[in-house]
Design a protein around this motif. Structure first.
Motif, PDB file in Angstrom:
ATOM      1  N   HIS A  37      -0.308  -4.253   1.333  1.00 51.74           N
ATOM      2  CA  HIS A  37      -0.524  -4.210  -0.114  1.00 51.74           C
ATOM      3  C   HIS A  37      -0.492  -2.784  -0.645  1.00 51.74           C
ATOM      4  O   HIS A  37       0.136  -2.508  -1.675  1.00 51.74           O
ATOM      5  N   VAL A  38      -1.148  -1.854   0.034  1.00 56.71           N
ATOM      6  CA  VAL A  38      -1.103  -0.468  -0.419  1.00 56.71           C
ATOM      7  C   VAL A  38       0.302   0.104  -0.221  1.00 56.71           C
ATOM      8  O   VAL A  38       0.786   0.900  -1.037  1.00 56.71           O
ATOM      9  N   VAL A  39       0.994  -0.329   0.820  1.00 59.00           N
ATOM     10  CA  VAL A  39       2.381   0.088   1.041  1.00 59.00           C
ATOM     11  C   VAL A  39       3.242  -0.308  -0.157  1.00 59.00           C
ATOM     12  O   VAL A  39       4.002   0.495  -0.701  1.00 59.00           O
ATOM     13  N   LEU A  98      -1.441  13.117   0.690  1.00 61.23           N
ATOM     14  CA  LEU A  98      -2.200  12.086  -0.026  1.00 61.23           C
ATOM     15  C   LEU A  98      -2.661  11.112   1.043  1.00 61.23           C
ATOM     16  O   LEU A  98      -1.837  10.435   1.675  1.00 61.23           O
ATOM     17  N   VAL A  99      -3.948  11.073   1.310  1.00 63.12           N
ATOM     18  CA  VAL A  99      -4.501  10.231   2.369  1.00 63.12           C
ATOM     19  C   VAL A  99      -4.980   8.910   1.773  1.00 63.12           C
ATOM     20  O   VAL A  99      -5.823   8.889   0.869  1.00 63.12           O
ATOM     21  N   ALA A 100      -4.419   7.816   2.279  1.00 61.91           N
ATOM     22  CA  ALA A 100      -4.799   6.477   1.833  1.00 61.91           C
ATOM     23  C   ALA A 100      -5.197   5.645   3.047  1.00 61.91           C
ATOM     24  O   ALA A 100      -4.803   5.960   4.177  1.00 61.91           O
ATOM     25  N   LEU A 101      -5.973   4.601   2.804  1.00 65.41           N
ATOM     26  CA  LEU A 101      -6.427   3.720   3.879  1.00 65.41           C
ATOM     27  C   LEU A 101      -5.718   2.378   3.787  1.00 65.41           C
ATOM     28  O   LEU A 101      -5.593   1.798   2.703  1.00 65.41           O
ATOM     29  N   ALA A 102      -5.283   1.869   4.933  1.00 63.93           N
ATOM     30  CA  ALA A 102      -4.541   0.614   4.954  1.00 63.93           C
ATOM     31  C   ALA A 102      -5.403  -0.596   4.636  1.00 63.93           C
ATOM     32  O   ALA A 102      -4.871  -1.675   4.366  1.00 63.93           O
ATOM     33  N   ASP A 103      -6.725  -0.431   4.659  1.00 60.77           N
ATOM     34  CA  ASP A 103      -7.605  -1.573   4.358  1.00 60.77           C
ATOM     35  C   ASP A 103      -8.137  -1.531   2.922  1.00 60.77           C
ATOM     36  O   ASP A 103      -9.154  -2.145   2.612  1.00 60.77           O
ATOM     37  N   MET A 104      -7.424  -0.808   2.040  1.00 61.67           N
ATOM     38  CA  MET A 104      -7.772  -0.776   0.611  1.00 61.67           C
ATOM     39  C   MET A 104      -6.609  -1.391  -0.169  1.00 61.67           C
ATOM     40  O   MET A 104      -5.731  -0.676  -0.667  1.00 61.67           O
ATOM     41  N   PRO A 105      -6.565  -2.724  -0.289  1.00 63.36           N
ATOM     42  CA  PRO A 105      -5.376  -3.405  -0.803  1.00 63.36           C
ATOM     43  C   PRO A 105      -5.179  -3.369  -2.311  1.00 63.36           C
ATOM     44  O   PRO A 105      -4.156  -3.837  -2.801  1.00 63.36           O
ATOM     45  N   ARG A 106      -6.123  -2.813  -3.072  1.00 61.94           N
ATOM     46  CA  ARG A 106      -5.995  -2.883  -4.523  1.00 61.94           C
ATOM     47  C   ARG A 106      -5.739  -1.529  -5.195  1.00 61.94           C
ATOM     48  O   ARG A 106      -5.771  -1.423  -6.419  1.00 61.94           O
ATOM     49  N   VAL A 107      -5.450  -0.509  -4.405  1.00 59.05           N
ATOM     50  CA  VAL A 107      -5.097   0.803  -4.960  1.00 59.05           C
ATOM     51  C   VAL A 107      -3.794   0.681  -5.737  1.00 59.05           C
ATOM     52  O   VAL A 107      -2.887  -0.054  -5.331  1.00 59.05           O
ATOM     53  N   THR A 108      -3.688   1.404  -6.856  1.00 59.99           N
ATOM     54  CA  THR A 108      -2.486   1.336  -7.686  1.00 59.99           C
ATOM     55  C   THR A 108      -1.773   2.681  -7.769  1.00 59.99           C
ATOM     56  O   THR A 108      -2.385   3.743  -7.618  1.00 59.99           O
ATOM     57  N   VAL A 175     -11.830  -1.265  -3.496  1.00 61.57           N
ATOM     58  CA  VAL A 175     -12.397  -2.189  -2.510  1.00 61.57           C
ATOM     59  C   VAL A 175     -11.848  -1.848  -1.122  1.00 61.57           C
ATOM     60  O   VAL A 175     -10.646  -1.679  -0.931  1.00 61.57           O
ATOM     61  N   ASP A 176     -12.764  -1.740  -0.184  1.00 61.24           N
ATOM     62  CA  ASP A 176     -12.448  -1.400   1.201  1.00 61.24           C
ATOM     63  C   ASP A 176     -12.862  -2.602   2.058  1.00 61.24           C
ATOM     64  O   ASP A 176     -14.027  -2.989   2.050  1.00 61.24           O
TER      65      ASP A 176
END
Length: 197
Positions: A37-39, A98-108, A175-176
């Motif tokens: 989702h973040v991808v 830019l560091v993002a987490l794969a378990d945060m599916p609602r980032v825009t 949300v994580d």
């Protein structure tokens, strides 16, 4: 100023999912695995490079345009994954990560662009916040690379993030997913009553 074209996206996807009991990143949510989702949300941002730091997963990040960096021992904590990502970003010639987490599916993507708007240059530290607690995604200028590489343990870049600028967004966007209960609650928001729907 920093821009996405100078920046490597570092997606941390090597966690052990200790509190989840299984690989949470492959769990179905809507039409795809949770991690994708973040991808999808960030796929139109023109990053210089996209790097996924993984350990044991069946997900094919390379097929989605990511350079895959292996963390062979995620038990050493999130900071070790971050180091693998920063080293790969440096090799790619990035001026920032830019560091993002794969378990945060609602980032825009809109939120990520707001973070770039808050960036000031190579000393940049910009984190996300729900108005209470700063957290990833976080943007770091190149002058912080050595600091990031010196981190260890599970705290990751928390201390650096606390000292940086914070871009506030809706708590729902940050949300994580740490537990099966977290995922069940997220699915319920979308009317998904059981796993896999």
């Amino acid at each position: 100023m920093l821009a996405p074209r100078q920046t490597a996206l570092v997606l941390l996807a090597a966690g052990r999912s200790r509190r989840f009991d299984g690989d949470k990143l492959v769990e179905p949510f809507l039409d795809k695995p949770l991690a994708f989702h973040v991808v999808t949300a960030l796929e139109k941002i023109p990053f210089l490079a996209r790097i996924a730091v993984v350990s044991c997963t069946d997900l094919d990040f390379a097929a989605l345009g990511y350079r895959v960096a292996l963390n062979p021992d995620p038990s050493l904590g999130q900071a070790r994954s971050l180091c693998h990502g920063v080293l790969a970003a440096r090799e790619a010639g990035a001026d920032a990560v830019l560091v993002a987490l794969a378990d945060m599916p609602r980032v825009t993507a809109a939120h990520i662009y707001r973070m770039f708007d808050a960036a000031t240059g190579p000393d940049t530290v910009v984190a996300s916040s729900d108005g209470v607690q700063p957290r990833p995604p976080a943007l770091f200028g190149g002058n912080l690379f050595d600091n990031l590489l010196d981190l260890d343990g599970d705290q990751g870049a928390r201390e650096l993030i606390m000292r940086g600028r914070h871009v506030v967004t809706s708590p729902a966007e940050l949300v994580d997913i740490d537990t099966r209960a977290d995922l069940a609650e997220l699915r319920a928001l979308y009317g998904l009553e059981t796993d896999g729907k």
